[in-house]
Design an enzyme around this catalytic site. Sequence first.
Site, PDB file in Angstrom:
ATOM      1  N   CYS A 132      -5.131  -3.898  11.837  1.00  0.00           N
ATOM      2  CA  CYS A 132      -6.006  -3.576  10.698  1.00  0.00           C
ATOM      3  C   CYS A 132      -7.476  -3.727  11.108  1.00  0.00           C
ATOM      4  O   CYS A 132      -7.944  -2.991  11.962  1.00  0.00           O
ATOM      5  CB  CYS A 132      -5.636  -4.430   9.487  1.00  0.00           C
TER       6      CYS A 132
ATOM      7  N   HIS B 255       0.018  -2.737   8.703  1.00  0.00           N
ATOM      8  CA  HIS B 255       0.413  -4.128   8.928  1.00  0.00           C
ATOM      9  C   HIS B 255       1.880  -4.190   9.346  1.00  0.00           C
ATOM     10  O   HIS B 255       2.753  -4.175   8.488  1.00  0.00           O
ATOM     11  CB  HIS B 255       0.189  -4.944   7.653  1.00  0.00           C
TER      12      HIS B 255
ATOM     13  N   GLU C 189       3.484  -6.656  10.277  1.00  0.00           N
ATOM     14  CA  GLU C 189       4.074  -7.900   9.766  1.00  0.00           C
ATOM     15  C   GLU C 189       4.445  -7.800   8.291  1.00  0.00           C
ATOM     16  O   GLU C 189       5.096  -8.694   7.755  1.00  0.00           O
ATOM     17  CB  GLU C 189       3.113  -9.071  10.020  1.00  0.00           C
TER      18      GLU C 189
END
Lengths: 212, 254
Positions: A79, A194, A196
């Site tokens: 990001c 993202h 994650e």
Amino acid sequence: MVTVVDYGIGNVFSVRNVFEKLGVRTELTSDSNKIINADHLILPGVGAFSVGMENLTKANLVEPVKEFVKKGNPFLGICLGMQMLLDKSYEFGEFQGLGLIEGTVERIQIPRSKDSSKYKIPHIGWSEIEATSEGQNWTGTILEQTQSTDSFYFVHSYSVRTKKPENLLATAMYGDFPIQAAISNENIFGVQFHPEKSGNFGFKVLNSFLNI
Amino acid sequence: MRKVRIIPRLDIKGPNLIKGIHLEGLRVIGNPYDFAKQYYEEGADELIYMDIVASLYNRNNLTDIVEKTAKDIFVPLTVGGGVRSPEDANKLLKVGADKIAINTAAIKNPALISELARIYGSQCVVVSIEAKKDPKTGSWEAYTDNGREHTEKDVIRWAQEAEELGAGELLITSVDNEGTGKGFDFELIETISKKVEIPIIASGGMGSNEDFIKVVNDAHADAVAIADMLHYKKTSIPSIRDFALSNTVNVRQF
């Protein structure tokens, strides 16, 4: 072990958690020696570009990050951590980035069309990513295990523009605006989304990163 | 086409997932972690945890639930309830929350929105608005404390103000329709959609998969929060997803 750069920006709970689920230890550190000598280095980050660069500079971590990259080990910016890889950003002014990949960071501009009003900024949500004809092949990259139907979670108002098409790994269409979703330059990788926060699709990306 | 987000909303009191009508008359449903995990596995795009009595006392409990959940849930988690300061937000972010929802504290101190946006970024700040329609005037008033307290703020103007102050998203809950299953307050969502540029999460009242389509197509919601329809298994995430896709509403393929 995966080393995560600690410069007071970004929510690192999840990214560390994913690696731990993958059976890999993580260390969050602002120690320049640990950063330079890392096996795999992650630069996380959310928020404004200028604040990110300012914090990284204040923590005296700009040079250690560049030195790590020179050594050739795998590096991943997520990001804001991806956006900071570029030369400069036009978010709230004009700010210098790390200059590790040639290009700029600019505000998303949705071309006007009959349903362009549906495409809000910030871009928040899931998008599929696709390879580009001029860009890099995914073999041996963080997208090695990714399929073009996999979608990822994005949240951003600015988007990178690499100068060289070969630095582009994948795009995601948001309305008629092509978002550069993943970029790379040799051992340097950056993702706008993202991983994650992208469920199993994200696990595959981070797992591929470990295998580089 | 953009993908509309399907977001299970879990209202929490103490250690329990609860559900009420018009945000009142609470009933215990179960353990929030179990529900959250199931929703994640079924393809929820995000999750919302709302601690509905947090403003009163003892918030440690919520921190524990958030941490336990965040360890096994790999989609964004919005947490709200009782956040009054950047320190409160930080505690939740540290244990795995990705976004912070604020209502009462933002109404009392709108500058909190800007402060949180400056520190954590706008993407982290969800302003939660509880809207109740005044049948006399036809306009909506913002409420706090789960629809109990008046604020005299006009919802539409408050939504615009929140955007200007740096909110990244708005969670709009119709107190009138919440828990009734009679459908969203479509007019409310549509009116706000036309006035702000940031994404809107519609909440309160979904009673059928058709309501999901309608709140997206007619009222232009960017995301839909769903509570008791999921908790009581009146529908499921796969069912909503299939229904959306077969009605030309784009959602994430899972």
